[in-house]
Every structure is written in C-alpha cells, then in structure tokens.
Write a protein that holds these residues in place. Structure first.
Motif, PDB file in Angstrom:
ATOM      1  N   MET A   1      27.364 -71.760 -54.808  1.00  0.00           N
ATOM      2  CA  MET A   1      28.209 -72.638 -54.021  1.00  0.00           C
ATOM      3  C   MET A   1      29.622 -72.056 -53.981  1.00  0.00           C
ATOM      4  O   MET A   1      30.190 -71.743 -55.022  1.00  0.00           O
ATOM      5  N   PRO A   2      30.196 -71.888 -52.780  1.00  0.00           N
ATOM      6  CA  PRO A   2      31.548 -71.343 -52.658  1.00  0.00           C
ATOM      7  C   PRO A   2      32.594 -72.283 -53.262  1.00  0.00           C
ATOM      8  O   PRO A   2      32.434 -73.494 -53.277  1.00  0.00           O
ATOM      9  N   ASP A   3      33.669 -71.701 -53.746  1.00  0.00           N
ATOM     10  CA  ASP A   3      34.797 -72.463 -54.263  1.00  0.00           C
ATOM     11  C   ASP A   3      35.443 -73.213 -53.103  1.00  0.00           C
ATOM     12  O   ASP A   3      35.843 -72.615 -52.109  1.00  0.00           O
ATOM     13  N   ALA A   4      35.569 -74.527 -53.220  1.00  0.00           N
ATOM     14  CA  ALA A   4      36.101 -75.361 -52.124  1.00  0.00           C
ATOM     15  C   ALA A   4      37.526 -74.986 -51.744  1.00  0.00           C
ATOM     16  O   ALA A   4      37.936 -75.164 -50.595  1.00  0.00           O
ATOM     17  N   SER A   5      38.301 -74.432 -52.661  1.00  0.00           N
ATOM     18  CA  SER A   5      39.684 -74.056 -52.343  1.00  0.00           C
ATOM     19  C   SER A   5      39.751 -72.805 -51.464  1.00  0.00           C
ATOM     20  O   SER A   5      40.805 -72.495 -50.917  1.00  0.00           O
ATOM     21  N   LYS A   6      38.620 -72.112 -51.316  1.00  0.00           N
ATOM     22  CA  LYS A   6      38.576 -70.902 -50.492  1.00  0.00           C
ATOM     23  C   LYS A   6      37.863 -71.141 -49.174  1.00  0.00           C
ATOM     24  O   LYS A   6      37.431 -70.206 -48.521  1.00  0.00           O
ATOM     25  N   LEU A   7      37.760 -72.421 -48.765  1.00  0.00           N
ATOM     26  CA  LEU A   7      37.091 -72.776 -47.521  1.00  0.00           C
ATOM     27  C   LEU A   7      38.081 -73.366 -46.533  1.00  0.00           C
ATOM     28  O   LEU A   7      39.120 -73.896 -46.914  1.00  0.00           O
ATOM     29  N   SER A   8      37.746 -73.289 -45.254  1.00  0.00           N
ATOM     30  CA  SER A   8      38.608 -73.785 -44.187  1.00  0.00           C
ATOM     31  C   SER A   8      37.764 -74.328 -43.045  1.00  0.00           C
ATOM     32  O   SER A   8      36.621 -73.929 -42.865  1.00  0.00           O
ATOM     33  N   THR A   9      38.337 -75.219 -42.268  1.00  0.00           N
ATOM     34  CA  THR A   9      37.707 -75.691 -41.033  1.00  0.00           C
ATOM     35  C   THR A   9      38.581 -75.325 -39.825  1.00  0.00           C
ATOM     36  O   THR A   9      38.452 -75.911 -38.763  1.00  0.00           O
ATOM     37  N   ALA A  10      39.452 -74.344 -39.979  1.00  0.00           N
ATOM     38  CA  ALA A  10      40.391 -73.950 -38.926  1.00  0.00           C
ATOM     39  C   ALA A  10      39.704 -73.457 -37.664  1.00  0.00           C
ATOM     40  O   ALA A  10      40.248 -73.559 -36.571  1.00  0.00           O
ATOM     41  N   THR A  11      38.493 -72.910 -37.779  1.00  0.00           N
ATOM     42  CA  THR A  11      37.782 -72.390 -36.613  1.00  0.00           C
ATOM     43  C   THR A  11      36.891 -73.451 -35.971  1.00  0.00           C
ATOM     44  O   THR A  11      36.173 -73.148 -35.034  1.00  0.00           O
ATOM     45  N   ASP A  34      32.361 -57.296 -53.347  1.00  0.00           N
ATOM     46  CA  ASP A  34      32.780 -57.533 -54.740  1.00  0.00           C
ATOM     47  C   ASP A  34      32.945 -59.029 -55.036  1.00  0.00           C
ATOM     48  O   ASP A  34      33.946 -59.462 -55.598  1.00  0.00           O
ATOM     49  N   ASN A  35      31.966 -59.821 -54.603  1.00  0.00           N
ATOM     50  CA  ASN A  35      31.927 -61.271 -54.833  1.00  0.00           C
ATOM     51  C   ASN A  35      33.072 -62.033 -54.171  1.00  0.00           C
ATOM     52  O   ASN A  35      33.448 -63.112 -54.612  1.00  0.00           O
ATOM     53  N   GLU A  36      33.664 -61.468 -53.136  1.00  0.00           N
ATOM     54  CA  GLU A  36      34.716 -62.124 -52.355  1.00  0.00           C
ATOM     55  C   GLU A  36      34.332 -62.075 -50.883  1.00  0.00           C
ATOM     56  O   GLU A  36      33.664 -61.149 -50.435  1.00  0.00           O
ATOM     57  N   TYR A  37      34.756 -63.084 -50.120  1.00  0.00           N
ATOM     58  CA  TYR A  37      34.549 -63.077 -48.675  1.00  0.00           C
ATOM     59  C   TYR A  37      35.689 -62.303 -48.026  1.00  0.00           C
ATOM     60  O   TYR A  37      36.863 -62.553 -48.306  1.00  0.00           O
ATOM     61  N   VAL A  38      35.344 -61.348 -47.157  1.00  0.00           N
ATOM     62  CA  VAL A  38      36.356 -60.592 -46.418  1.00  0.00           C
ATOM     63  C   VAL A  38      35.983 -60.544 -44.942  1.00  0.00           C
ATOM     64  O   VAL A  38      34.819 -60.644 -44.577  1.00  0.00           O
ATOM     65  N   CYS A  39      36.990 -60.373 -44.087  1.00  0.00           N
ATOM     66  CA  CYS A  39      36.757 -60.246 -42.650  1.00  0.00           C
ATOM     67  C   CYS A  39      36.462 -58.780 -42.328  1.00  0.00           C
ATOM     68  O   CYS A  39      36.639 -57.894 -43.171  1.00  0.00           O
ATOM     69  N   TRP A  40      36.031 -58.521 -41.113  1.00  0.00           N
ATOM     70  CA  TRP A  40      35.666 -57.160 -40.704  1.00  0.00           C
ATOM     71  C   TRP A  40      36.851 -56.204 -40.848  1.00  0.00           C
ATOM     72  O   TRP A  40      36.702 -55.093 -41.341  1.00  0.00           O
ATOM     73  N   ASP A  41      38.034 -56.605 -40.421  1.00  0.00           N
ATOM     74  CA  ASP A  41      39.199 -55.726 -40.497  1.00  0.00           C
ATOM     75  C   ASP A  41      39.508 -55.333 -41.944  1.00  0.00           C
ATOM     76  O   ASP A  41      39.807 -54.172 -42.224  1.00  0.00           O
ATOM     77  N   ALA A  42      39.435 -56.294 -42.863  1.00  0.00           N
ATOM     78  CA  ALA A  42      39.684 -55.999 -44.276  1.00  0.00           C
ATOM     79  C   ALA A  42      38.588 -55.101 -44.840  1.00  0.00           C
ATOM     80  O   ALA A  42      38.865 -54.189 -45.617  1.00  0.00           O
ATOM     81  N   TYR A  43      37.351 -55.331 -44.429  1.00  0.00           N
ATOM     82  CA  TYR A  43      36.228 -54.507 -44.891  1.00  0.00           C
ATOM     83  C   TYR A  43      36.413 -53.055 -44.469  1.00  0.00           C
ATOM     84  O   TYR A  43      36.246 -52.138 -45.269  1.00  0.00           O
ATOM     85  N   VAL A  44      36.789 -52.840 -43.217  1.00  0.00           N
ATOM     86  CA  VAL A  44      37.007 -51.484 -42.707  1.00  0.00           C
ATOM     87  C   VAL A  44      38.159 -50.822 -43.457  1.00  0.00           C
ATOM     88  O   VAL A  44      38.078 -49.664 -43.860  1.00  0.00           O
ATOM     89  N   LYS A  45      39.230 -51.567 -43.684  1.00  0.00           N
ATOM     90  CA  LYS A  45      40.393 -51.022 -44.379  1.00  0.00           C
ATOM     91  C   LYS A  45      40.054 -50.632 -45.822  1.00  0.00           C
ATOM     92  O   LYS A  45      40.473 -49.592 -46.306  1.00  0.00           O
TER      93      LYS A  45
END
Length: 58
Positions: A1-11, A34-45
């Motif tokens: 279960m994801p940590d609720a403080s790291k979730l958003s409904t902005a989208t 590495d057990n963290e959620y990242v976006c595509w841009d961060a993954y590429v970087k």
C-alpha cells in the motif's frame, strides 16, 4: 500500500507524486525505481534510458 502522504488527486485521479520532480501522476504513468515512484523525465535523467520507439515523420 502506497504511503498516503505521497499521493495526489491533482490529475483528477488518485496517483503518486514523483519523488524527484514532485509531479502528480496517475499510477499508469508512474515508474517504480528503487522503491520510489518517478515520472518518465526523472527516470530518463537518472538512468540515461531512452525510448526504443523510432519516430517516423512523414
């Protein structure tokens, strides 16, 4: 279960926040690195990876 403080409904959907850029994402566009959620841009970087798809311009 994801940590609720790291979730958003902005989208408009419940989803994670990129641990690198802070961008709100949906779960379908999030990448786990590495057990963290990242976006595509961060993954590429971080990894230097690139898309395997070639863009064909007509």
């Amino acid at each position: 279960m994801p940590d609720a403080s790291k979730l958003s409904t902005a989208t408009g959907q419940l989803g994670p926040i990129c641990s690198i850029t802070g961008k709100a994402m949906t779960f379908s566009e999030a990448i786990i690195l590495d057990n963290e959620y990242v976006c595509w841009d961060a993954y590429v970087k971080l990894t230097g990876a690139a898309s395997a798809t070639d863009v064909i311009e007509e």
